[in-house]
Design a protein around this motif. Structure first.
Motif, PDB file in Angstrom:
ATOM      1  N   ALA A  68       3.726 -20.149 -22.614  1.00 53.26           N
ATOM      2  CA  ALA A  68       2.563 -20.974 -22.326  1.00 53.26           C
ATOM      3  C   ALA A  68       2.299 -21.102 -20.823  1.00 53.26           C
ATOM      4  N   PRO A 112     -11.249 -19.979 -20.354  1.00 49.16           N
ATOM      5  CA  PRO A 112     -10.078 -20.286 -21.180  1.00 49.16           C
ATOM      6  C   PRO A 112      -9.122 -19.123 -21.391  1.00 49.16           C
ATOM      7  N   SER A 113      -9.614 -17.895 -21.283  1.00 48.72           N
ATOM      8  CA  SER A 113      -8.716 -16.757 -21.523  1.00 48.72           C
ATOM      9  C   SER A 113      -8.095 -16.240 -20.236  1.00 48.72           C
ATOM     10  N   GLY A 137      -5.683 -17.061 -18.512  1.00 50.95           N
ATOM     11  CA  GLY A 137      -4.241 -17.133 -18.309  1.00 50.95           C
ATOM     12  C   GLY A 137      -3.454 -16.014 -18.944  1.00 50.95           C
ATOM     13  N   MET A 138      -4.076 -15.313 -19.878  1.00 44.41           N
ATOM     14  CA  MET A 138      -3.286 -14.392 -20.681  1.00 44.41           C
ATOM     15  C   MET A 138      -2.719 -13.221 -19.877  1.00 44.41           C
ATOM     16  N   SER A 170       1.314 -21.275 -26.671  1.00 41.90           N
ATOM     17  CA  SER A 170       0.388 -20.549 -25.805  1.00 41.90           C
ATOM     18  C   SER A 170      -0.950 -20.317 -26.515  1.00 41.90           C
ATOM     19  N   GLU A 222      -1.092 -20.253 -19.799  1.00 40.29           N
ATOM     20  CA  GLU A 222      -2.081 -21.234 -20.251  1.00 40.29           C
ATOM     21  C   GLU A 222      -2.055 -22.479 -19.367  1.00 40.29           C
ATOM     22  N   LEU A 275      -2.822 -23.740 -26.865  1.00 45.39           N
ATOM     23  CA  LEU A 275      -3.451 -24.243 -25.634  1.00 45.39           C
ATOM     24  C   LEU A 275      -4.698 -23.449 -25.276  1.00 45.39           C
ATOM     25  N   ARG A 276      -4.623 -22.118 -25.412  1.00 44.39           N
ATOM     26  CA  ARG A 276      -5.763 -21.294 -25.045  1.00 44.39           C
ATOM     27  C   ARG A 276      -6.968 -21.644 -25.914  1.00 44.39           C
TER      28      ARG A 276
END
Lengths: 405, 289, 350
Positions: free
Chosen positions: B35, B213-214, B216-217, B100, B38, B103-104
């Motif tokens: 995570a 929102p994406s 962090g991946m 993870s 995220e 949260l996303r």
């Protein structure tokens, strides 16, 4: 053989009691599996039975159901929601004018989450459970390639307002497309850049997906045909953030950079290019057409030019009426997805009015549409089911979109 | 070519910034905090909200983002990891992956899929050295990651809480026998790691003027790769790994084809794992029974 | 009796998912090795089979088997090096390989690249898919009760003990991985000839996570668990269409929460059959007198610590710095590079 024995030697090495227990457990499992399958099967049968013989006879009111498939959630939700809103706006207007031949239109929108499997389930549900008469969708090219064969096999009209990948309408005669295709707009942009603006040294940076690759190929071919040289071709993946390595490789001695991709990445590319000292003009396709491009790109995208099928600033009365009613409903400017979806629904309604409830006739009426006046210009369909539409060239001036030609 | 080295350095320092937080948590817990990417995203969003909606100045927004992300990190640890501390590795890993994804998609539900602009609140200066171009924000990111690396090193090696962290990393059982509250140490580690992620999120979000929102991946995965490359658990290693990974990616694009960028990054990861899983600066970890 | 094409398709997808879940279960559930790149093997099988029938005109049966074989080959190539790794590293390595395979498919000509592979004929039907699923299930029951299956369980429960028992750990893991990849490849072939169109994005990380969710929900390491997990997670999203907008819109959020909650509340899954791998097993807890001695000391310290804290100790985390010093054993100071200690956390749990 010895090896196989080793893998499958359950009986030899097990005591009897353990073997029996195992058999009992496996019986239980099989019965659970059978029960589950039976349950689904029963639901399936009862589901289709309770639905009644056909959608048209549903309820007291005379209703024609229109399906829509696209990503309403997930990373691509913006596109799917725009399409749904565009269709809904058109349907509301049609119903307010008394519907089609006395029938009221009803929209059933199903989410695909941007995944092909989900899209396939969604369209099967629309066709079998909801008994829709026609479908507007799917939204992404990958989805459309998956669901179009299903619509074709079921004999249901399907018109995509947004999937631009080449060859989609070849899947069958029930499949139509109402959007300018990648090859047409890339060639137009190449012509504009080379013949009209007189650029000779160009470079291309493209998203490594169907959209970007199709744009890149067609732009490159046409520009070279017209005598310009492409000095660099680089790629990126959707969601990338850092494009400096590609931009450095392209270098700053170019007159124009064709960005074959969507506005989120285009804005970042433009900004990073300016920071790298690349002073070239940015060119693009309809993926640029969003206010987000200016919001994210700021000064860097000033002067950028791109092809589009719709311009919300158009003076034409129909366009302004659409823009204001859309804004009122969804409190945002309609984008090209919404505009194409709106026109698509209006076109389908016109074909419906002529064809009645006959699905084969509906497809023929659709193919016969000529010079339909819509918010995205006049539209006709060719023999394959591709829309023949005008391509506009827009550019960004003082942070707003204006017509360039 | 020199410009590409600069590109590699700037990309690498942003990977290093993410890798620092990873390495902190892994060092103490031996847990890949899936995570982390995220939390980086959450930090960027909090920074965006406080600086734009609430209108706080840059430094204050940064502090709020770090504090907010630290809180999220501690809560995540408490909910998804702490109850599983004695469960087998597999259970914790799955729980981390679940967290993870949760949260996303929670961010997606709350903030919508649209990318938001996050402009740099001050003038960015450009330095032209001949044909070489460097801009002040990239320098800021590089300096921040070096500064944080030194601060972390100090924290871990010279302070009492650092000693407790090292003790917990060594052996939780024994550490608790020695009067160390392992739970608190771990919560503290998560707070620090998450604050670092938020700092990275705010800086990188501003640098690319985009928060979504994406986001962090991929950086999460790349940051992890950097941490592994440098030697998971080693703070200077995270820095080194980040820079090397950034260099490798940029050189891959410069010398090969840009289509293979991500394949290069993951290829390096696979190679390091196979040849020297402990990374460049990491020590060989003997799994105990 | 006619079944509506919608439910027919759901049953086909469920069968394919059952195969995927069972095959992942062999590696993750039975052998305890977390693989995060499982969808990539499905992709290899799907593309291999799809290309063989559509481009080279081979028969469906041959293509299916070839797809399985190709996936198995890649399983071997990926498994041989990575399965020497443990836990987290393995998870990341498989994730990395999965992404490399996806990027490769994206950049190849023969696969259609980003345009996807079109023009595959529809040859899969429910009968074939269901037979394949039953076949895989049957093989699985046989495998689980063979020496091979018991060896895998031993590896999952305690790798060192397994080595001590004379089990060639790496060989068993790789073999499980190869078998699992082969099944995934066959599932891919079925997938390709049902949907008639393939795109690299169908085999990305999120697809791997979905399969993992099925296994976890149903019950890792059990036989019927993955079957039920696959059926539920195939059907539930469709049930939710129209029922609740909120739930169906935020489905991925619930998948994430599901993974966490299952691990916290019911790690053995819905129909878990008491596989110990995911619990602190009784066997482990009661091992040795030494452990209980430590337990006693630890309890005393815990109460002492609480007392110290109530009085207000200088640091919230450290009661006695000298004791903390003792805890930092050899090594940490000498390399001086960071928090990495010499010990694995496994110790605490055992």
């Amino acid at each position: 053989m010895k090896f196989m024995n080793y893998l499958f030697d359950s009986n030899k090495n097990h005591s009897d009691s353990k073997g029996k227990r195992f058999r009992i457990r496996s019986m239980r499992t099989v019965s659970i599996a059978v029960l589950l399958a039976a349950a689904m099967f029963l639901v399936g049968c009862s589901g289709s039975r309770s639905e009644g013989p056909s959608g048209e006879a549903d309820g007291v009111d005379k209703v024609i159901k229109i399906g829509m498939v696209g990503p309403l959630t997930g990373d691509y939700a913006t596109y799917g929601q725009s399409v749904r809103n565009g269709v809904q706006t058109a349907i509301d207007e049609i119903n307010a004018d008394g519907g089609v031949n006395g029938y009221t239109l009803q929209l059933i929108a199903e989410d695909s989450r941007g995944e092909s499997t989900e899209a396939a389930n969604a369209i099967q549900k629309l066709i079998d459970q909801d008994r829709v008469t026609a479908i507007v969708g799917a939204v992404l090219s990958g989805e459309t390639a998956t669901v179009a064969p299903i619509a074709q096999d079921s004999g249901v009209l399907m018109v995509t307002p947004s999937s631009t990948a080449p060859g989609l309408t070849d899947i069958g005669d029930y499949i139509f497309r109402n959007v300018i295709t990648d090859d047409v707009q890339a060639q137009q942009m190449a012509e504009y850049a080379v013949s009209e603006l007189g650029f000779n040294k160009l470079a291309v940076i493209y998203a490594n997906n169907d959209y970007g690759v199709a744009l890149k190929d067609n732009f490159t071919a046409k520009a070279q045909e017209l005598g310009a040289s492409i000095v660099g071709t680089e790629s990126y993946l959707d969601g990338d953030e850092d494009f400096r390595a590609q931009l450095t490789k392209i270098g700053d001695e170019i007159e124009a950079l064709y960005i074959a991709g969507y506005y989120t990445e285009a804005a970042k590319i433009a900004q990073q290019a300016r920071r790298q000292g690349i002073e070239a003009i940015f060119l693009g396709a309809d993926g640029f057409y969003s206010e987000k491009l200016v919001e994210l790109g700021g000064d860097a995208v000033e002067g950028a030019a791109f092809t589009a099928g719709f311009y919300s600033g158009d003076e034409v009365e129909a366009v302004q009426a659409f823009v204001s009613s859309y804004k009122q409903k969804y409190s945002q400017e309609p984008d090209m997805f919404a505009a194409n979806a709106y026109d698509t629904m209006k076109i389908v309604a016109q074909a419906l009015a002529k064809a009645g409830n006959d699905r084969a006739a509906l497809k023929d009426e659709m193919a016969a549409i000529k010079d339909f006046p819509g918010v995205t210009g006049t539209t006709s369909f060719d023999a394959k089911g591709e829309a023949v539409k005008d391509v506009l060239i827009l550019k960004i001036e003082n942070g707003t979109f204006v017509r360039a030609s | 070519m020199l410009q590409q080295v600069v590109n590699g350095l700037t990309l690498g320092s942003s990977y290093a910034l993410i890798a620092l937080g990873y390495t902190m948590v892994y060092g103490v817990l031996r847990l890949i905090n899936f995570a982390h990417g995220e939390i980086y995203m959450v930090g960027a969003f909090i920074g965006l909200m406080t600086s734009q909606t609430a209108g706080l100045p840059f430094a204050a927004a940064m502090v709020v983002a770090m504090a907010g992300a630290a809180l999220v990190g501690v809560v995540v640890e408490k909910i998804a990891y702490r109850p599983l501390r004695k469960a087998p590795r597999l259970a914790v890993l799955i729980s981390a992956i679940g967290m993870s994804i949760f949260l996303r998609n929670l961010a997606l539900a709350l903030m919508g899929p649209q990318t938001r602009a996050f402009p740099i609140p001050f003038e960015v200066k450009r330095l032209n050295l001949g044909r070489l171009r460097i801009n002040s924000f990239d320098v800021l990111i590089l300096l921040t990651s070096v500064g944080l690396m030194i601060a972390l090193h100090f924290l871990v090696q010279k302070t009492k809480i650092g000693k407790a962290m090292r003790a917990a990393a060594e052996d939780k059982e024994t550490a608790s026998l020695m009067g160390i509250s392992v739970n608190r140490v771990i919560a503290f580690t998560f707070a620090i790691g998450s604050a670092l992620a938020a700092a990275a999120g705010v800086l990188i979000g501003m640098n690319f003027n985009a928060v979504d929102p994406s986001m962090g991946m991929m950086p999460g995965l790349k940051g992890f790769t950097a941490a592994v490359l440098g030697g998971v658990g080693s703070i200077p290693g995270a820095m080194l790994g980040g820079i090397l990974l950034g260099m490798a990616e940029v050189m891959g694009i410069a010398l090969l084809k840009s289509e293979w960028r991500d394949a290069i990054a993951f290829g390096i990861l696979a190679l390091v794992l196979l040849v020297k899983p402990s990374g460049i600066l990491g020590r060989n970890l003997q799994e105990k029974v | 009796m006619m079944i509506s094409p919608y439910y027919y398709q759901l049953l086909v997808i469920a069968s394919i998912n059952v195969i995927m879940a069972l095959s992942l279960n062999l590696v993750t559930g039975c052998a305890g090795q977390l693989s995060l790149g499982h969808a990539a093997f499905m992709g290899i099988g799907a593309y291999t089979a799809g290309i063989l029938t559509s481009v080279y005109g081979l028969s469906f049966a041959v293509a299916l088997i070839a797809g399985g074989a190709m996936a198995a080959l890649f399983g071997l190539l990926v498994g041989l090096p990575t399965l020497r790794l443990k836990g987290d590293y393995l998870a990341i390595a498989t994730l990395g390989f999965g992404e490399i395979i996806r990027v490769s498919i994206l950049n190849m000509k023969v696969t259609g690249g980003p345009f996807g592979l079109r023009g595959i004929s529809k040859q899969t039907n429910l009968t074939i898919a269901a037979i394949a699923a039953v076949l895989v299930y049957w093989t699985m029951t046989r495998l689980m009760n063979s020496r091979f299956g018991r060896a895998l369980t031993a590896i999952r429960e305690d790798e060192v003990a397994a080595v001590a028992m004379g089990i060639d750990v790496t060989r068993h893991k790789v073999l499980a991985f190869v078998i699992s990849a082969a099944w995934a490849g066959i599932a891919g072939g079925l997938f390709a000839h049902w949907f008639r169109y393939l795109h690299p994005s169908s085999f990305a990380f999120s697809a791997s996570v979905e399969i993992l969710s099925m296994v976890v929900l149903g019950g890792m390491g059990s036989l019927e668990g993955p079957v039920i997990g696959a059926a539920v997670l195939t059907y539930a999203p469709e049930l939710l269409r129209g029922v609740s907008d909120f739930v169906s819109q935020h489905r991925m959020m619930f998948y994430g929460a599901l993974l966490v909650v299952m691990m916290l509340v019911r790690p053995q899954g819905l129909v878990g059959t008491g596989l110990n791998g995911l619990r602190v097993s009784k066997f482990r807890r009661s091992r040795g007198l030494e452990q209980s001695g430590i337990d006693m000391v630890r309890r005393r310290f815990a109460s002492a610590m609480k007392r110290a804290q109530r009085k207000g100790s200088p640091s919230p985390c450290v009661v006695n710095e000298q004791l903390a010093d003792l805890a930092v054993r050899s090594g940490a100071g000498s390399s001086g590079t960071g928090v990495a200690g010499g010990g694995g956390e496994e110790h605490a749990g055992s």
